[in-house]
Design an enzyme around this catalytic site. Structure first.
Site, PDB file in Angstrom:
ATOM      1  N   SER A 199       0.840  -1.195   0.000  1.00  0.00           N
ATOM      2  CA  SER A 199       0.000   0.000   0.000  1.00  0.00           C
ATOM      3  C   SER A 199       0.879   1.251   0.000  1.00  0.00           C
ATOM      4  CB  SER A 199      -0.948  -0.035   1.203  1.00  0.00           C
ATOM      5  OG  SER A 199      -1.889   1.015   1.123  1.00  0.00           O
ATOM      6  N   TYR A 225      -5.538   6.686  -7.112  1.00  0.00           N
ATOM      7  CA  TYR A 225      -4.511   5.805  -6.553  1.00  0.00           C
ATOM      8  C   TYR A 225      -4.590   5.784  -5.033  1.00  0.00           C
ATOM      9  CZ  TYR A 225       0.279   4.329  -5.330  1.00  0.00           C
ATOM     10  OH  TYR A 225       1.375   3.700  -4.788  1.00  0.00           O
ATOM     11  N   LYS A 278      -5.351   2.586  -2.613  1.00  0.00           N
ATOM     12  CA  LYS A 278      -4.359   2.116  -1.647  1.00  0.00           C
ATOM     13  C   LYS A 278      -4.880   2.204  -0.216  1.00  0.00           C
ATOM     14  CE  LYS A 278      -0.963   0.813  -4.276  1.00  0.00           C
ATOM     15  NZ  LYS A 278      -0.556  -0.610  -4.301  1.00  0.00           N
TER      16      LYS A 278
END
Length: 285
Positions: A138, A152, A156
């Site tokens: 992550s 993104y 994550k």
């Protein structure tokens, strides 16, 4: 139990290669996954010189059927899977309002949905054997409000939450889930490829080495925790402070030059979108 068989996604570039080498160093048999078979094959040949098995599966995690393809390849090549490292990711590196719905969907598919579906497919076998390690790579992007990473960062942070809940729900089964939460990684990965492509330079004072990420992956296997933060300084404290003080991350971005750098990257990405012969090459590793 000493784990024997592992899957590493995003193995053709960046930290995936370092993770694969670390696992091979522990004498694990590997299934290396990425989109490009030729690059995977080169890494597989390197790892096989140490006597272990390294099979490859050329799969695009942006495909809704990717998890099934990987699970079937693992069954054929490895038989069982003890360790899953969900490492593959894509990051468009452009302003959110410029992205198309399809591009946003691709980020979520690669960075979040395919990893979750692959874990789901492998989990029954791990539960039956009472051993499994699901390791999700992550990022601190959401905590630091890193510029132009909305999709993104959402994916994550979702991966981190998934790991936390899975680790708790299956704590008495021998199966664990760990989110390895990264700050900037130097000299490799998407960031390094972007700098090489654009000719820009970045401040690496806040970056960690890919070897440190690989070492954290081994720790997640031997001493599993719900979260391992890999960053410069006291990573867990820094993450907690940024959660409590949301303005801290943006301040760090300004001081480190990340705001200016990512504005230049976003300008570059958006300029290439204007020409049919060019395309955004930020694709799954």
């Amino acid at each position: 139990m000493e784990p024997r068989n592992a899957i590493v996604t995003g193995a053709s570039h960046g930290i995936g290669q370092y993770i694969a080498r670390a696992l091979a160093g522990r004498h694990m048999n590997l299934l290396l996954v990425a989109r490009t078979e030729a690059e995977l094959a080169r890494l597989a040949r390197e790892l096989q010189t140490n006597g272990g098995k390294a099979a490859v599966a050329a799969v695009d995690l942006g495909d809704p059927g990717a998890a099934r393809q990987i699970a079937e390849a693992a069954a054929a090549e490895l038989g069982t899977v003890d360790v899953l490292v969900n490492n593959a990711a894509t990051e468009p590196q452009t302003r959110f309002h410029v992205l198309t719905p399809a591009e946003i969907g691709n980020v979520l598919q690669v960075d979040l949905i395919s990893p979750l579906l692959l874990a789901r497919l492998l989990l029954p076998g791990m539960l039956e054997r009472r051993y499994g390690r699901i390791i999700n790579i992550s990022s601190l992007a959401g905590h630091t409000s890193f510029p132009y990473t909305e999709a993104y960062a959402a994916a994550k942070d979702g991966l981190t939450a998934f790991s936390r809940v899975l680790h708790s729900d299956y704590r008495d089964t021998g199966v664990t889930a760990t989110s390895i939460i990264l700050g900037p990684v130097k000299d490799t990965g998407v960031s390094a490829r972007t700098l090489a492509e654009t000719g820009l330079t970045a401040n690496t004072a806040f970056s960690v080495s890919p070897q440190k990420v690989a070492a954290a992956t081994l720790r997640a296997i031997g001493n599993p925790k719900a979260e391992i933060v890999v960053s410069i300084g006291p990573g867990r404290l820094l993450k907690a402070l940024m959660d409590y003080f949301p303005g801290l991350g943006p301040a760090i971005n300004r001081l480190s030059g990340a705001d200016k750098l990512m504005t230049s990257v976003a300008d570059y990405r958006e300029a290439t979108r204007a020409y049919p012969a060019c395309h955004n090459n930020s694709q799954p590793a």
